[in-house]
Structures are given as C-alpha cells and as structure tokens.
Design an enzyme around this catalytic site. Structure first.
Site, short mmCIF file in Angstrom:
data_model
loop_
_atom_site.label_atom_id
_atom_site.label_comp_id
_atom_site.label_asym_id
_atom_site.label_seq_id
_atom_site.Cartn_x
_atom_site.Cartn_y
_atom_site.Cartn_z
CG ASN A 213 -0.23 -0.06 2.51
OD1 ASN A 213 0.52 0.85 2.84
ND2 ASN A 213 -0.42 -1.12 3.28
CG PHE A 332 -1.37 5.95 14.23
CD1 PHE A 332 -0.63 5.89 15.40
CD2 PHE A 332 -1.34 7.13 13.49
CE1 PHE A 332 0.12 6.97 15.83
CE2 PHE A 332 -0.60 8.22 13.91
CZ PHE A 332 0.14 8.14 15.08
N1 CTP Z 1 -2.84 -2.98 12.83
C1 CTP Z 1 -1.97 -4.01 13.12
N2 CTP Z 1 -2.06 -5.17 12.44
C2 CTP Z 1 -3.00 -5.36 11.48
C3 CTP Z 1 -3.88 -4.31 11.16
C4 CTP Z 1 -3.78 -3.15 11.86
O1 CTP Z 1 -1.12 -3.85 13.99
N3 CTP Z 1 -3.05 -6.51 10.84
C5 CTP Z 1 -2.76 -1.73 13.60
C6 CTP Z 1 -2.30 -0.53 12.81
O2 CTP Z 1 -0.90 -0.37 12.89
C7 CTP Z 1 -3.04 0.59 13.50
C8 CTP Z 1 -4.33 -0.03 13.95
O3 CTP Z 1 -4.07 -1.43 14.03
O4 CTP Z 1 -2.37 1.02 14.65
C9 CTP Z 1 -5.53 0.25 13.11
O5 CTP Z 1 -5.45 -0.35 11.87
P1 CTP Z 1 -6.61 -0.21 10.74
O6 CTP Z 1 -6.20 -1.04 9.60
O7 CTP Z 1 -6.88 1.22 10.49
O8 CTP Z 1 -7.85 -0.80 11.46
P2 CTP Z 1 -8.51 -2.19 11.31
O9 CTP Z 1 -8.51 -2.77 12.69
O10 CTP Z 1 -7.85 -2.99 10.26
O11 CTP Z 1 -10.00 -1.83 10.92
P3 CTP Z 1 -10.63 -1.42 9.48
O12 CTP Z 1 -9.81 -2.07 8.43
O13 CTP Z 1 -11.98 -1.88 9.60
O14 CTP Z 1 -10.57 0.08 9.41
#
Ligand code: CTP
Length: 407
Positions: A213, A332
């Site tokens: 990404n 975040f």
């Molecule tokens: N994060 C993580 N590991 C993942 C996905 C997310 O550690 N596999 C962490 C990111 O670093 C960030 C937070 O979780 O601090 C939020 O991630 P985000 O992708 O925005 O949220 P999701 O929980 O994936 O929810 P959605 O995709 O529904 O927005």
C-alpha cells in the site's frame, strides 16, 4: 523546521579534513533557527577559511585568544558565557587529548576550560583516521572527556579521506543536527523503551510480485525520532520504506505482516510503550508461488485467494505485559470519513488506552498531518502540522498519560 530557535551555539573547529563538513553544519544550525559563533584553531584554518565560516554564520570568526575586538580582551570568557552549548565539530584526536589534560594555550581549548560546566554543555563530534580512533590512548581520552562532563556524539563508519575504511569519520551534518536537537529536548520518556511499527507490509504473490500500500512510513519514523529525542530507548520495526533510520534508533526491517508480528512480539517483551503506526495489509495471498506466475497465452487471468493477516496491535494489546499495565499501547486509525466515530469504536475494539485517528488519503506520503487523539476521557485534536511536530506532541501526550494509567 526551526528546531534550534533561540539557541546560541558556539561551533568550534579543530584541525581535520572533516572541516569541510562544518560549513554545511553551520548552515544547518542557522537554518534551524540558531545563532552560531564560530571559533577555529590554527590547525582548522589549514582546512577551511574563516571567511567561509563568517559568511555562513553571519558573524566574524574568532581564532585567537589575543583578539583585540573584545573590550576586556577576554574572548574565551565572553564567547562561552553567551552559549547554550559549545559544539566541537570536527574534534581531532589531539584536541580531545588537550581537553583531557585541561590545556589552554589557544582560544578554543581555553574557552572549553573556562566554560561554566554546570550550565554550558560541551558536545564533541570526533573525526580522525580509523587507527587513531581505535588507539587505546584515544579511547581512554574519550572515556575521560565524557567522565569530565562532555557529551561524545560518536563517529561514522566508512570511506576515509586517507583511503582507508572504518570508524572515525565525523558524523554527517544532518546527523549532528539531529543529535544536537535531541540533546536540547526535554527527556520526558527517560527510562522508557518505546517500540514503533511503521510503513506498509509487502505480501508476496510470487518471487517477483506482491501486494502492498501507499504508506510512506514517515509518521512512524517521526515518532521513533521524537521518542529518542525524549530520552527513550527506541526499536523501530519497519516495513519496506525508503527512509533513513533516525539517529540512535534500533531498526528491524521486515517485509510481510507475519515477519512484522514476529519482530514486534519479540521486542514487545521488554517494551514499555508500543505505538502501532504500520499500515499492515489486512490480507495476504493464501498461497505464494515459488516461481513467477507466467501468462500462458490463453488470456485467462489468475484467480487470487486471500487469508487474513494477524492483527499485530490486537495481539500485543492482549498480551500479559499490556494487560498488566507494563506496556502502554497506542494504535493509529487511517479512516476516510467519520473519523471520531470510527476512532472511538476502534479504540474499544482493540482494547487500548489511546488511539490516534487520521484521514488516510490526506496523510499518506505527506510531510504533514492532523491527528485526533481518542482515550477514555474523550477526544483531543492536534491541528495540521509537520509530522515531526505532531510526533513530538504525541510523545508529550503519552508521557502525561502514563502515571495515571499505570496506577
Ligand atoms: N494494525 C496491526 N495489524 C493489522 C492491522 C492493523 O497492527 N493486521 C494496527 C495498525 O498499525 C493501526 C491499527 O491497528 O495502529 C488500526 O489499523 P486499521 O487497519 O486502520 O484498522 P482495522 O482494525 O484494520 O480496521 P478497518 O480495516 O476496519 O478500518
């Protein structure tokens, strides 16, 4: 950024080819908002002229303790009393030895000896040939000069003007600026071990291609830098990004979410603050081809199946260490709309004390950002600013929350 606004730095140059870098260092100090007074030894004048340093600092350079410009004829007293710090860059092996002995037969050494030690710090950027650096006499002197209250900023490694390769190069001007800025920062996180994830992950399809990404890693790297400035010991687990490692930060490079989970889980065992800024891929290809997937000429396109990746933040937040309040977790959230609402829900879902929301498309790759802090007490906005400024504000916010959260 005016990181040194209001600071007055006496920049001392001693004899060494690294003097050519001092011109750039002086320029960076001035650009960062500092006023700079250059003092040079006779040996330094063999490598760069006072004219160059005068033009860059905007002040006449001092080279002699007999300089009659000072009404009391005491430049060694007057110059040091005005300084917020004396930075010796480059500092030669000989000059370090002279500092250790308390010699004072030229203006710069005299000024260092005559400085009030309790209020005017002395920072040293050594520069010399690798054999000189490794010599027990130099190492002994460095230990002594540090024991006498100086801050030794370290040296770089690499090609040297003499043609040899090794330790002893003066740090680059940008690195020195980072170190001097960190030196002046309040040590709000002294004694803390901060773990940061940053950047995207790369989920391989085959040895050539993969899914990733647009995350640049800039926010996470800024947070790692700000945490180190605030006095923390910092580990940065970074996905594939093209950013230099912040000074004094331990970096672990990873590619996939699984690798990021492994590295983070390991480092989390001794961390006291975890900030998850990485844009971890939510899914990875269910299978990874060992060889490149080829077109077969039929016009048929491959069908991809996905598996969900582990949630690194969730897994760390659920760990015994986080649950027993030894590890403060910060998440975040990159959203595209309804930031406050989504951020509040995400904080609850991940079970963490602090979640930082931002609007994804407005931050990816940018140098500035705006943040929304969400904790149990409500919401607080950090208005749009450079990412490093926001990172520093976030460190202040975290430091302020730690005492209450731990009880
Ligand atoms: N994060 C993580 N590991 C993942 C996905 C997310 O550690 N596999 C962490 C990111 O670093 C960030 C937070 O979780 O601090 C939020 O991630 P985000 O992708 O925005 O949220 P999701 O929980 O994936 O929810 P959605 O995709 O529904 O927005």
């Amino acid at each position: 950024m005016q990181d040194l606004a209001g600071k007055h730095i006496v920049l001392g140059l001693t004899g060494g080819i690294a003097c050519y870098k001092s011109a750039e260092l002086c320029r960076l100090f001035v650009k960062a908002g500092a006023t700079v007074q250059v003092v040079m030894t006779e040996a330094a004048e063999q490598f760069i002229t006072p004219v160059t340093m005068q033009a860059l600092s905007g002040r006449t350079v001092y080279t002699s303790q007999w300089d009659t410009r000072e009404p009391n004829n005491m430049p060694h007293i007057n110059l040091s009393r005005e300084a917020d710090a004396i930075v010796l860059a480059p500092c030669s092996a000989d000059f370090i030895a002279r500092l250790v002995q308390g010699r004072s037969d030229d203006l710069l050494s005299l000024m260092c000896l005559a400085r009030p030690m309790d209020r005017i710090p002395l920072l040293i950027a050594p520069a010399m040939n690798r054999e000189m650096w490794a010599h027990p006499a130099t190492q002994r002197n460095l230990m002594q000069v540090a024991a006498d209250g100086a801050t030794v900023l370290g040296v770089g490694n690499g090609w040297q003007a003499c043609g040899e390769t090794g330790d002893g190069r003066m740090l680059e001007p940008a690195q020195l600026l980072e170190d001097v800025t960190a030196f002046f920062s309040p040590k709000l996180l002294a004694g803390q071990k901060v773990l940061v994830t940053a950047g995207p992950t790369f989920e391989a399809l085959d040895p050539i291609r993969g899914i990733t990404n647009h995350s640049s890693g800039k926010m996470g790297f800024a947070i790692a830098r700000a945490a180190r400035e605030a006095g923390a010991e910092v580990t940065l687990v970074a996905g594939p990004v093209h950013l230099p490692t912040p000074r004094g930060v331990t970096r672990v490079d990873v590619l996939s979410a699984q690798q990021m989970l492994d590295a983070t889980t390991r480092a989390a065992q001794s961390a006291s603050i975890f900030v998850a800024t990485a844009a971890v891929a939510d899914w990875r290809p269910a299978t990874q081809s060992e060889q490149k997937i080829k077109k077969d000429g039929s016009g048929r396109t491959p069908v991809l199946h996905f598996t969900e990746n582990p949630d690194i933040l969730l897994s760390v937040a659920k760990s015994e260490r986080a649950q027993s309040k030894k590890l403060f977790c910060v998440g975040f959230a990159a959203e595209s709309e309804n930031l406050a609402e989504h951020a509040k829900a995400k904080r609850e879902r991940k079970g963490i004390p602090l979640l930082v929301g931002n609007i994804g498309p407005l931050t990816f790759g940018q140098d500035d950002n705006a943040l929304l802090l969400v904790d149990a007490n409500g919401v607080r906005e950090l208005p749009r600013a450079p990412k490093l400024t926001l990172a520093r504000e976030l460190m202040t916010e975290i430091a302020a929350r730690l005492p209450d959260w731990r009880v």
